[in-house]
Design a protein around this motif. Structure first.
Motif, PDB file in Angstrom:
ATOM      1  N   ASP A 182      36.761  40.043  39.308  1.00  0.00           N
ATOM      2  CA  ASP A 182      38.226  40.006  38.951  1.00  0.00           C
ATOM      3  C   ASP A 182      38.733  40.976  39.448  1.00  0.00           C
ATOM      4  N   PRO A 183      39.336  41.777  40.271  1.00  0.00           N
ATOM      5  CA  PRO A 183      40.442  42.814  40.320  1.00  0.00           C
ATOM      6  C   PRO A 183      41.516  42.846  39.566  1.00  0.00           C
ATOM      7  N   ALA A 184      41.845  41.601  38.804  1.00  0.00           N
ATOM      8  CA  ALA A 184      43.016  41.582  38.348  1.00  0.00           C
ATOM      9  C   ALA A 184      42.408  41.256  36.616  1.00  0.00           C
TER      10      ALA A 184
ATOM     11  N   GLY B  30      41.379  46.881  43.411  1.00  0.00           N
ATOM     12  CA  GLY B  30      43.136  45.761  42.877  1.00  0.00           C
ATOM     13  C   GLY B  30      43.777  46.515  43.281  1.00  0.00           C
TER      14      GLY B  30
END
Length: 363
Positions: free
Chosen positions: A311-313, A267
């Motif tokens: 999910d990097p978010a 991210g």
């Protein structure tokens, strides 16, 4: 983090933060008539930035970066920034102001954000507003300190939507108790527990569930979720990786923190383990060569490759969701091989026995 906005209808500053079930808002302070719209929005923007930098010390703790006693190391910088909380109030009340020689600017995001807020307050020139902002920032810092202790009550609850490569033992045990009561996952895992700590407990219960389902279906523990995917669409890759690592002897904490740290690095535009990344791509190429696939199929295989498994978010929440999906997959496989009047109750009873009989070292 807390976000701030100028409510033009009420001529007031408001604060908004997440709770896992939607956002809460409260009135920070009315703005004096002398404040311009630009000053009001500048104040809101700079308060939001300060909150972002301060909560970053929670999501990026010094403990996750090595020894903070080593000067100029990443851990040292993180510890220094956390220590800069003590400088905030001075920046709000006595900010650096422009002089003929220029403007003194701090390298610290926390400190400089405080001085920017202070400069806006200085320009507005209202002592009641200044007092209200000081009280607001104290409340925000108090929330962060509570979250660091594992207390997510009140304003600290916004931590339930943040990812952190560290866990709170108190939060892990609280999540473990919730999963013992409902191994399929209660909503409180998402609204009262930080997701990294909840994921540690969920990994522990996933392994117990996979052992029970694997015994019923006569398949290896590590293959249970993949086998269940034939019954219903599931998230397979991450739960299976977790099961493989637990079977190899890693603890739930080690597995969870590695996965979250990997995704957080992606991210931020980094790859935490470049050679592992290269090896994973090479494995895809080797499979394509081994099976003699055509160019289009090979491209499809590479296109489906994920730099980060999460999910990097929102890596910690994504991991928690995948692990609970894996437990549900264990139930699906178990149900296909067990004849019982109440399969769900029997499944829950069996995995509780399994968890007690072979307890994992969570940490």
């Amino acid at each position: 983090m807390t976000r701030y906005a100028f409510d033009a209808d009420r001529a007031a500053l408001i604060a908004i933060w997440a709770t896992g079930r939607g956002d809460l808002a409260h009135l920070v302070a009315p703005l004096p008539s002398s404040a311009t719209t630009d000053q009001a929005t500048d104040l809101a923007s700079n308060l939001t930035t300060l909150s972002r930098f301060q909560w970053r010390t929670y999501t990026h703790p010094a403990s996750a970066a090595g020894d903070p006693g080593v000067p100029e190391s990443e851990a040292w910088r993180r510890a220094e920034e956390r220590g800069n909380f003590e400088e905030v109030e001075a920046g709000l009340c006595n900010p650096h102001l422009p002089t003929e020689e220029g403007l003194l600017v701090s390298y610290s995001g926390v400190v400089e954000s405080a001085h920017r807020i202070g400069r806006v307050l200085h320009a507005i020139g209202d002592s009641a507003l200044c007092d209200a902002i000081v009280a607001e920032v104290r409340a925000e810092q108090g929330a962060i300190e509570s979250a660091e202790r594992g207390d997510l009550s009140g304003r600290a609850r916004q931590a339930v939507e943040l990812s952190r490569p560290d866990v709170s033992p108190a939060q892990v045990h609280a999540a473990d108790a919730l999963l013992r009561a409902d191994p399929l996952g209660a909503i409180e895992l998402f609204t009262e527990i930080d997701p990294a700590s909840a994921s540690v407990a969920a990994a522990h219960w996933l392994y117990a569930a996979a052992e029970v389902a694997g015994e019923a279906a006569e398949v290896p523990t590590t293959d249970v979720v993949a086998e269940a995917e034939g019954v219903e669409s599931l998230h397979v890759e991450t739960p299976t990786l977790v099961l493989e690592r637990l079977a190899a002897g890693d603890t739930p904490t080690e597995v969870v923190l590695d996965l979250i740290a990997e995704a957080m690095a992606v991210g931020e535009g980094r790859i935490s383990a470049p050679w592992d990344f290269v090896a994973r791509v090479a494995e895809i190429e080797a499979q394509a060569h081994r099976f003699g696939v055509d160019a289009d199929t090979r491209q499809t295989m590479l296109t489906g490759f994920r730099i980060s498994r999460l999910d990097p978010a929102r890596p910690a929440l994504d991991l928690l969701e995948d692990l609970l999906d894996g437990i549900r997959g264990c139930l699906l496989l178990y149900s296909a091989h067990i004849d019982a009047d109440d399969v769900v109750s029997q499944f829950i009873a069996d995995i509780r026995v399994e968890a007690d009989a072979d307890p994992e070292d969570l940490f």
